[in-house]
Design an enzyme around this catalytic site. Sequence first.
Site, PDB file in Angstrom:
ATOM      1  N   GLN A  19       2.374  -5.946  -3.220  1.00  0.00           N
ATOM      2  CA  GLN A  19       2.747  -6.032  -1.806  1.00  0.00           C
ATOM      3  C   GLN A  19       4.022  -5.204  -1.555  1.00  0.00           C
ATOM      4  O   GLN A  19       4.314  -4.309  -2.323  1.00  0.00           O
ATOM      5  CB  GLN A  19       2.936  -7.483  -1.346  1.00  0.00           C
ATOM      6  N   GLY A  79      -4.118  -4.351  -4.423  1.00  0.00           N
ATOM      7  CA  GLY A  79      -5.161  -3.403  -4.800  1.00  0.00           C
ATOM      8  C   GLY A  79      -4.466  -2.112  -5.152  1.00  0.00           C
ATOM      9  O   GLY A  79      -4.055  -1.370  -4.275  1.00  0.00           O
ATOM     10  N   HIS A  80      -4.256  -1.877  -6.437  1.00  0.00           N
ATOM     11  CA  HIS A  80      -3.487  -0.702  -6.851  1.00  0.00           C
ATOM     12  C   HIS A  80      -4.439   0.381  -7.358  1.00  0.00           C
ATOM     13  O   HIS A  80      -5.172   0.169  -8.320  1.00  0.00           O
ATOM     14  CB  HIS A  80      -2.448  -1.107  -7.903  1.00  0.00           C
ATOM     15  N   LYS A 135       1.969   2.134  -5.239  1.00  0.00           N
ATOM     16  CA  LYS A 135       2.583   1.601  -6.468  1.00  0.00           C
ATOM     17  C   LYS A 135       1.726   1.872  -7.696  1.00  0.00           C
ATOM     18  O   LYS A 135       2.236   2.189  -8.768  1.00  0.00           O
ATOM     19  CB  LYS A 135       2.824   0.091  -6.328  1.00  0.00           C
ATOM     20  N   ASP A 140       0.809  -1.224   0.000  1.00  0.00           N
ATOM     21  CA  ASP A 140       0.000   0.000   0.000  1.00  0.00           C
ATOM     22  C   ASP A 140       0.842   1.275   0.000  1.00  0.00           C
ATOM     23  O   ASP A 140       0.456   2.291   0.572  1.00  0.00           O
ATOM     24  CB  ASP A 140      -0.971   0.014   1.208  1.00  0.00           C
TER      25      ASP A 140
HETATM   26  P1  IMO Z   1      -0.624  -4.122  -2.470  1.00  0.00           P
HETATM   27  O1  IMO Z   1      -0.091  -4.646  -3.736  1.00  0.00           O
HETATM   28  C1  IMO Z   1      -0.970  -4.567   1.844  1.00  0.00           C
HETATM   29  C2  IMO Z   1      -1.007  -8.618   3.503  1.00  0.00           C
HETATM   30  C3  IMO Z   1      -2.294  -9.100   4.124  1.00  0.00           C
HETATM   31  C4  IMO Z   1      -1.772 -10.075   5.156  1.00  0.00           C
HETATM   32  C5  IMO Z   1      -0.576 -10.709   4.448  1.00  0.00           C
HETATM   33  C6  IMO Z   1      -0.883 -12.018   3.756  1.00  0.00           C
HETATM   34  O2  IMO Z   1      -1.925  -3.432  -2.573  1.00  0.00           O
HETATM   35  O3  IMO Z   1       0.408  -3.312  -1.747  1.00  0.00           O
HETATM   36  P2  IMO Z   1      -2.268 -12.767   1.639  1.00  0.00           P
HETATM   37  O4  IMO Z   1      -3.641 -12.380   1.158  1.00  0.00           O
HETATM   38  O5  IMO Z   1      -1.193 -12.443   0.682  1.00  0.00           O
HETATM   39  O6  IMO Z   1      -2.220 -14.171   2.130  1.00  0.00           O
HETATM   40  O7  IMO Z   1      -2.033 -11.881   2.942  1.00  0.00           O
HETATM   41  O8  IMO Z   1      -0.159  -9.757   3.472  1.00  0.00           O
HETATM   42  N1  IMO Z   1      -1.145  -8.129   2.110  1.00  0.00           N
HETATM   43  C7  IMO Z   1      -1.098  -6.837   1.757  1.00  0.00           C
HETATM   44  N2  IMO Z   1      -0.995  -5.727   2.505  1.00  0.00           N
HETATM   45  N3  IMO Z   1      -0.987  -4.445   0.511  1.00  0.00           N
HETATM   46  C8  IMO Z   1      -1.051  -5.544  -0.264  1.00  0.00           C
HETATM   47  O9  IMO Z   1      -0.930  -5.467  -1.593  1.00  0.00           O
HETATM   48  C9  IMO Z   1      -1.152  -6.812   0.350  1.00  0.00           C
HETATM   49  N4  IMO Z   1      -1.264  -8.078  -0.102  1.00  0.00           N
HETATM   50  C10 IMO Z   1      -1.240  -8.875   0.982  1.00  0.00           C
HETATM   51  O10 IMO Z   1      -3.007  -8.042   4.716  1.00  0.00           O
HETATM   52  O11 IMO Z   1      -1.290  -9.390   6.277  1.00  0.00           O
HETATM   53 MG    MG Z   2      -3.239  -2.822  -1.040  1.00  0.00          MG
END
Ligand code: IMO
Ligand code: MG
Length: 420
Positions: A222, A41-42, A17, A14
């Site tokens: 992530q 979630g971009h 990106k 988050d």
């Molecule tokens: P973007 O790309 C923030 C976190 C989840 C959880 C851990 C594992 O938008 O930055 P998962 O669903 O992968 O098994 O979850 O990782 N998580 C994220 N946190 N931004 C994301 O993606 C995330 N994708 C997974 O909240 O703690």
């Molecule tokens: Mg996110």
Amino acid sequence: MSKIDIVLGLQWGDEGKGKIVDVLAGRYPAVARFQGGPNAGHSLHFDGRSFVVRSIPSGIFREGSTNLIGNGVVLDPITFREECGNVAKIGVDPKEKILISKKAHLILPTHRLLDAANEAAAGKGKIGSTLKGIGPTYTDKVSRHGLRVGDILAPDFKERFAKLKTRHLQQIADLHYECAPEKDEPAWMEAIEFLKGFKLVDCEYFVNSWLDEKPMLAEGAQGSMLDIDYGSYPFVTSSSTTIGGVCTGLGVAPSRIGKVYGIFKAYCTRVGSGPFPTELFDETGEKLRRVGQEYGAVTGRPRRCGWLDLVALRYTVMLNGVTDLIMMKADCLDDFDAIQVCTSYKVDGKETDQVPFDIAVPIEPVYTRFEGWKTDLTGIRREEDLPKAFLDYIAFMERYLKVRISVISLGPDRDATIER
Ligand code: IMO
Ligand code: MG
């Protein structure tokens, strides 16, 4: 020969990106996702519109762009189809602009159920997963049971699907998890037919011959602190979110890599469980959440908020060999009298500037304090118009991290960006 440049999140996800890839995508004829799946979630904002992409690369709205979903990605046909529907609504033809690697693994409906079953069984120790089936799909990939996008063309696809489903149902039963396992199957099968309308490619050949002529941008999902190897294990996601993931997730050699853009927010957030040394539980944390609108783009969950952690940031800059830093959301700190930055940790009474093996142990962050600039930065478009207190703060970070901050983002819109 052209290079592949990379955008990576350096914190817990988050970081913004989506916005930066959308801005940079104007300069790259192709954008590729190399890991993760619809847990991402971009958010993109342009022409007064807001958009969230999950599996589709953030270059999708740039004219003439090619958008590749690489083999390191796990793809949920149902969410992908929904996303394509949303994109089509504003006149973009997804089948024209998106290519999918045949080696990307498929998220089955039962993968999502398994995610939920695992989390329910973990009780208090749950990861706080987005429940999109990410972990179980990568587990099947590594244990050599997975189904890949290219398999949808095989004559025995349905049998292979049924075999994997049976395996999952057994696992779900072992976890004593109650669910309706067949509910999403019809929609999933329809979405598989929809997938057949896309160009399914041998990603490694495609990427390498593309790079012989034109540059490409790789879009991380992530953040590095959620990396399966280097993140705060086990509170991580199940993919390589750091630089090595680009090579394995697209089939490119390290020598093909050009710039590594590392993105960070001027403060920290985290969704889900797991250690977070600079987390704030007071009014300041509340204010960061309110001002930064820190609620999940995928799940709507309130994000945990805290001060910037330079110990963790220097660690992820090192891991990724970041060449250019991009700072997001500094404008969210406009109204703070003082701004704190964590410059070392106290663990067991000893001060350290390294991330320890287990960051779940009690860590006391040691802060350096800065005077707030108390100026509205959102309308500023030139570096020379930035307040001195803010420039001092940036200069401090550059000295600490030994990398230049080359882009400063001061708002969600494409235009609210200063390049230095
Ligand atoms: P973007 O790309 C923030 C976190 C989840 C959880 C851990 C594992 O938008 O930055 P998962 O669903 O992968 O098994 O979850 O990782 N998580 C994220 N946190 N931004 C994301 O993606 C995330 N994708 C997974 O909240 O703690
Ligand atoms: Mg996110």
